[in-house]
Design a protein around this motif. Structure first.
Motif, PDB file in Angstrom:
ATOM      1  N   ARG A 198      28.096  10.863   0.719  1.00 15.96           N
ATOM      2  CA  ARG A 198      27.293  11.729   1.559  1.00 15.96           C
ATOM      3  C   ARG A 198      27.681  11.616   3.043  1.00 15.96           C
ATOM      4  O   ARG A 198      27.676  12.599   3.768  1.00 15.96           O
ATOM      5  CB  ARG A 198      25.804  11.437   1.371  1.00 15.96           C
ATOM      6  N   GLY A 199      28.002  10.375   3.462  1.00 14.36           N
ATOM      7  CA  GLY A 199      28.388  10.172   4.855  1.00 14.36           C
ATOM      8  C   GLY A 199      29.592  11.018   5.239  1.00 14.36           C
ATOM      9  O   GLY A 199      29.638  11.612   6.318  1.00 14.36           O
ATOM     10  N   ALA A 200      30.562  11.100   4.349  1.00 16.84           N
ATOM     11  CA  ALA A 200      31.765  11.906   4.623  1.00 16.84           C
ATOM     12  C   ALA A 200      31.395  13.378   4.752  1.00 16.84           C
ATOM     13  O   ALA A 200      31.947  14.108   5.580  1.00 16.84           O
ATOM     14  CB  ALA A 200      32.787  11.708   3.509  1.00 16.84           C
ATOM     15  N   GLN A 201      30.443  13.804   3.942  1.00 15.11           N
ATOM     16  CA  GLN A 201      29.975  15.188   4.003  1.00 15.11           C
ATOM     17  C   GLN A 201      29.369  15.483   5.377  1.00 15.11           C
ATOM     18  O   GLN A 201      29.630  16.527   5.972  1.00 15.11           O
ATOM     19  CB  GLN A 201      28.938  15.423   2.893  1.00 15.11           C
ATOM     20  N   TRP A 202      28.571  14.550   5.868  1.00 17.04           N
ATOM     21  CA  TRP A 202      27.959  14.733   7.191  1.00 17.04           C
ATOM     22  C   TRP A 202      29.041  14.924   8.244  1.00 17.04           C
ATOM     23  O   TRP A 202      28.957  15.788   9.098  1.00 17.04           O
ATOM     24  CB  TRP A 202      27.090  13.525   7.570  1.00 17.04           C
ATOM     25  N   ARG A 203      30.047  14.046   8.164  1.00 13.94           N
ATOM     26  CA  ARG A 203      31.106  14.124   9.165  1.00 13.94           C
ATOM     27  C   ARG A 203      31.857  15.443   9.069  1.00 13.94           C
ATOM     28  O   ARG A 203      32.208  16.057  10.073  1.00 13.94           O
ATOM     29  CB  ARG A 203      32.071  12.951   9.009  1.00 13.94           C
ATOM     30  N   VAL A 223      24.415  11.045  13.594  1.00  8.18           N
ATOM     31  CA  VAL A 223      24.214  11.421  14.998  1.00  8.18           C
ATOM     32  C   VAL A 223      25.190  12.525  15.414  1.00  8.18           C
ATOM     33  O   VAL A 223      24.820  13.467  16.115  1.00  8.18           O
ATOM     34  CB  VAL A 223      24.367  10.188  15.922  1.00  8.18           C
ATOM     35  N   TRP A 224      26.440  12.428  14.949  1.00  9.38           N
ATOM     36  CA  TRP A 224      27.417  13.467  15.259  1.00  9.38           C
ATOM     37  C   TRP A 224      26.950  14.820  14.752  1.00  9.38           C
ATOM     38  O   TRP A 224      27.055  15.824  15.433  1.00  9.38           O
ATOM     39  CB  TRP A 224      28.780  13.140  14.627  1.00  9.38           C
ATOM     40  N   LEU A 225      26.444  14.799  13.532  1.00 12.50           N
ATOM     41  CA  LEU A 225      25.978  16.058  12.959  1.00 12.50           C
ATOM     42  C   LEU A 225      24.866  16.652  13.817  1.00 12.50           C
ATOM     43  O   LEU A 225      24.872  17.846  14.130  1.00 12.50           O
ATOM     44  CB  LEU A 225      25.492  15.832  11.525  1.00 12.50           C
ATOM     45  N   GLU A 253      24.197  15.986  16.997  1.00  4.95           N
ATOM     46  CA  GLU A 253      24.679  16.310  18.338  1.00  4.95           C
ATOM     47  C   GLU A 253      25.483  17.607  18.322  1.00  4.95           C
ATOM     48  O   GLU A 253      25.411  18.405  19.247  1.00  4.95           O
ATOM     49  CB  GLU A 253      25.529  15.153  18.863  1.00  4.95           C
ATOM     50  N   SER A 254      26.227  17.805  17.252  1.00  6.13           N
ATOM     51  CA  SER A 254      27.074  18.995  17.179  1.00  6.13           C
ATOM     52  C   SER A 254      26.236  20.261  17.039  1.00  6.13           C
ATOM     53  O   SER A 254      26.723  21.363  17.262  1.00  6.13           O
ATOM     54  CB  SER A 254      28.050  18.881  16.006  1.00  6.13           C
ATOM     55  N   GLY A 255      24.974  20.109  16.658  1.00  6.81           N
ATOM     56  CA  GLY A 255      24.108  21.272  16.500  1.00  6.81           C
ATOM     57  C   GLY A 255      23.364  21.625  17.779  1.00  6.81           C
ATOM     58  O   GLY A 255      22.682  22.639  17.868  1.00  6.81           O
ATOM     59  N   LEU A 256      23.464  20.745  18.774  1.00  6.28           N
ATOM     60  CA  LEU A 256      22.749  20.972  20.035  1.00  6.28           C
ATOM     61  C   LEU A 256      23.730  21.445  21.089  1.00  6.28           C
ATOM     62  O   LEU A 256      24.801  20.859  21.266  1.00  6.28           O
ATOM     63  CB  LEU A 256      22.108  19.662  20.516  1.00  6.28           C
ATOM     64  N   GLU A 257      23.339  22.473  21.822  1.00  4.04           N
ATOM     65  CA  GLU A 257      24.288  22.881  22.860  1.00  4.04           C
ATOM     66  C   GLU A 257      24.078  22.024  24.098  1.00  4.04           C
ATOM     67  O   GLU A 257      23.009  21.489  24.365  1.00  4.04           O
ATOM     68  CB  GLU A 257      24.139  24.369  23.202  1.00  4.04           C
ATOM     69  N   GLY A 258      25.146  21.879  24.807  1.00  6.06           N
ATOM     70  CA  GLY A 258      25.184  21.548  26.192  1.00  6.06           C
ATOM     71  C   GLY A 258      24.869  20.185  26.734  1.00  6.06           C
ATOM     72  O   GLY A 258      25.200  19.205  26.116  1.00  6.06           O
ATOM     73  N   GLN A 259      24.191  20.188  27.855  1.00  9.68           N
ATOM     74  CA  GLN A 259      24.058  19.074  28.803  1.00  9.68           C
ATOM     75  C   GLN A 259      24.157  17.709  28.114  1.00  9.68           C
ATOM     76  O   GLN A 259      23.170  17.162  27.654  1.00  9.68           O
ATOM     77  CB  GLN A 259      22.746  19.140  29.587  1.00  9.68           C
ATOM     78  N   ASP A 260      25.355  17.146  28.199  1.00  9.71           N
ATOM     79  CA  ASP A 260      25.747  16.049  27.319  1.00  9.71           C
ATOM     80  C   ASP A 260      24.736  14.909  27.175  1.00  9.71           C
ATOM     81  O   ASP A 260      24.372  14.530  26.075  1.00  9.71           O
ATOM     82  CB  ASP A 260      27.089  15.481  27.790  1.00  9.71           C
ATOM     83  N   ASP A 261      24.305  14.375  28.306  1.00  9.85           N
ATOM     84  CA  ASP A 261      23.437  13.200  28.241  1.00  9.85           C
ATOM     85  C   ASP A 261      22.172  13.467  27.453  1.00  9.85           C
ATOM     86  O   ASP A 261      21.780  12.706  26.585  1.00  9.85           O
ATOM     87  CB  ASP A 261      23.076  12.746  29.658  1.00  9.85           C
ATOM     88  N   LYS A 262      21.546  14.584  27.766  1.00 11.08           N
ATOM     89  CA  LYS A 262      20.294  14.937  27.096  1.00 11.08           C
ATOM     90  C   LYS A 262      20.517  15.166  25.597  1.00 11.08           C
ATOM     91  O   LYS A 262      19.723  14.748  24.763  1.00 11.08           O
ATOM     92  CB  LYS A 262      19.698  16.201  27.736  1.00 11.08           C
ATOM     93  N   ALA A 263      21.613  15.851  25.282  1.00 16.49           N
ATOM     94  CA  ALA A 263      21.903  16.143  23.884  1.00 16.49           C
ATOM     95  C   ALA A 263      22.130  14.852  23.108  1.00 16.49           C
ATOM     96  O   ALA A 263      21.637  14.686  21.986  1.00 16.49           O
ATOM     97  CB  ALA A 263      23.124  17.052  23.765  1.00 16.49           C
ATOM     98  N   ARG A 264      22.841  13.940  23.695  1.00 22.05           N
ATOM     99  CA  ARG A 264      23.096  12.645  23.051  1.00 22.05           C
ATOM    100  C   ARG A 264      21.783  11.887  22.834  1.00 22.05           C
ATOM    101  O   ARG A 264      21.526  11.382  21.764  1.00 22.05           O
ATOM    102  CB  ARG A 264      24.048  11.838  23.940  1.00 22.05           C
ATOM    103  N   GLN A 265      20.961  11.824  23.863  1.00 24.97           N
ATOM    104  CA  GLN A 265      19.663  11.149  23.726  1.00 24.97           C
ATOM    105  C   GLN A 265      18.835  11.777  22.618  1.00 24.97           C
ATOM    106  O   GLN A 265      18.228  11.085  21.793  1.00 24.97           O
ATOM    107  CB  GLN A 265      18.874  11.219  25.043  1.00 24.97           C
ATOM    108  N   LYS A 266      18.859  13.088  22.583  1.00 27.66           N
ATOM    109  CA  LYS A 266      18.070  13.800  21.589  1.00 27.66           C
ATOM    110  C   LYS A 266      18.590  13.526  20.180  1.00 27.66           C
ATOM    111  O   LYS A 266      17.810  13.267  19.259  1.00 27.66           O
ATOM    112  CB  LYS A 266      18.103  15.298  21.885  1.00 27.66           C
ATOM    113  N   ALA A 267      19.915  13.569  20.032  1.00 28.09           N
ATOM    114  CA  ALA A 267      20.514  13.342  18.713  1.00 28.09           C
ATOM    115  C   ALA A 267      20.193  11.923  18.216  1.00 28.09           C
ATOM    116  O   ALA A 267      19.830  11.722  17.050  1.00 28.09           O
ATOM    117  CB  ALA A 267      22.022  13.551  18.765  1.00 28.09           C
TER     118      ALA A 267
END
Lengths: 195, 195
Positions: A69-74, A137-139, A141-155
């Motif tokens: 499943r992990g590979a699928q997420w990636r 987390v990558w999955l 983060e990749s679904g959120l647009e933009g402003q990097d820091d905020k998106a990372r925190q959110k993910a």
DNA sequence: TGTACATCAGTGAACGCGCGTTCACTGATGTAC
DNA sequence: TGTACATCAGTGAACGCGCGTTCACTGATGTAC
């Protein structure tokens, strides 16, 4: 050399698969080598043809989920990095926090089934755990647009919310609170993925 | 009757306290009766004057945290129910997701230290766990004004986020990601408490 | 007040079971001739 | 092609350690007289 070269490999995979399921259900310590081998259709003694010790199985079992499943997420996270797709994240959240996943003692994500077991295991096991978390987390983060820091925190927060919610639901005794926690986490995480 | 009536009670408390600390650090299974008793300044055999079995200790140890910090949470939540105080929740979040709490292997919250251990324990242990979670949720909910359903969902999600974030941070191998997860959860939970 | 007694918390040796690990053996299968 | 051989995956009995639990005993302390 007797037995085709892939025969041993296949057996090893059967053992790991058997272990992954049993570990998910009972934790590392309550599962005996005998249980693992019997569940794989083999006998106790042969185990040490494949692994140096019981502990060596832990990492292999967590990794085996990572390969599935992990590979699928990636893969999903990498679909099209220039075009964020919040729907991917929403689907993943819906599946992760679904009643089916909560009830799937054998197939569930090891981050839910084995948190304290892994916290006390050796660093290789923890490295597999980290890879699994990062895939999730990558999955997100990749679904959120933009402003990097905020998106990372959110993910990262969404991951903590999904995993934490499921761990709570899994640990509570049977009562209405179980589904209440699961649903609250599901709704909040979905809202976070949308905005 | 020899020995004052409270003498036995005091000894019992010493045993439970010793067990709570050791369990937090090593989990239920890796702690032996001998360790618990020695750490309490006693010898192995006396244990069974106080408890029926090792398992009976689990619930007592989780409850002992409930009597301490858990009781404080409940007291805070009940301060003035007509006048919600988001600051109380914010302080609690800041403490729960602090680097100090993350490093406090002995004194930490058992919901962080023992999730899978408790998930596999008997229902009495899980009932203590539920009480602890409810105390935290009450505190969060009491800091949020109004619209009941939404406030409840938010409070439950905040709890999942705090506990999940700390479990992740505790389980990951040492790296920058540990603090990144902790900080992300801290910020998001604080934002949720404010709004 | 002082002494004999009874109680029972605490001691530490011993027991016994379970499980990880080892080991001598078996037998299935690939290779050499 | 068929047969003898070599390899090594798999078997299952045995070992031994660790730990939960038991038990006969000790000795500190409260009570009775």
């Amino acid at each position: 050399m007797p037995y085709s070269s892939e025969h041993k490999q296949k057996t090893r995979e059967k053992i790991v698969e058997s272990a992954r399921i049993l570990f998910n259900r009972h934790g590392f310590q309550d599962v005996t080598i005998d249980m693992v081998m019997q569940n794989a259709g083999l006998t106790r003694g042969g185990f040490y043809n494949h692994f140096k010790s019981k502990e060596a199985l832990y990492g292999a079992a967590v990794s085996s989920f990572l390969m599935g499943r992990g590979a699928q997420w990636r893969a999903d996270a990498g679909v099209d990095p220039t075009n964020p797709d919040p729907d991917m994240a929403r689907q993943m959240i819906a599946g992760y926090l679904s009643p089916e996943h909560l009830g799937d003692l054998d197939g569930q994500c090891p981050m839910i089934a084995l948190p304290s077991d892994i916290a006390r295991a050796n660093p290789e096991v923890q490295a597999s755990y980290q890879e699994l978390l990062e895939a999730m987390v990558w999955l997100f983060e990749s679904g959120l647009e933009g402003q990097d820091d905020k998106a990372r925190q959110k993910a990262l927060s969404m991951a903590a919310l999904c995993i934490g919610g499921m761990i709570l639901a899994r640990t509570l005794p049977a009562s209405a609170l179980v589904q209440e926690v699961r649903l609250a986490a599901l709704r909040t995480a979905t809202e976070m993925a949308a905005r």
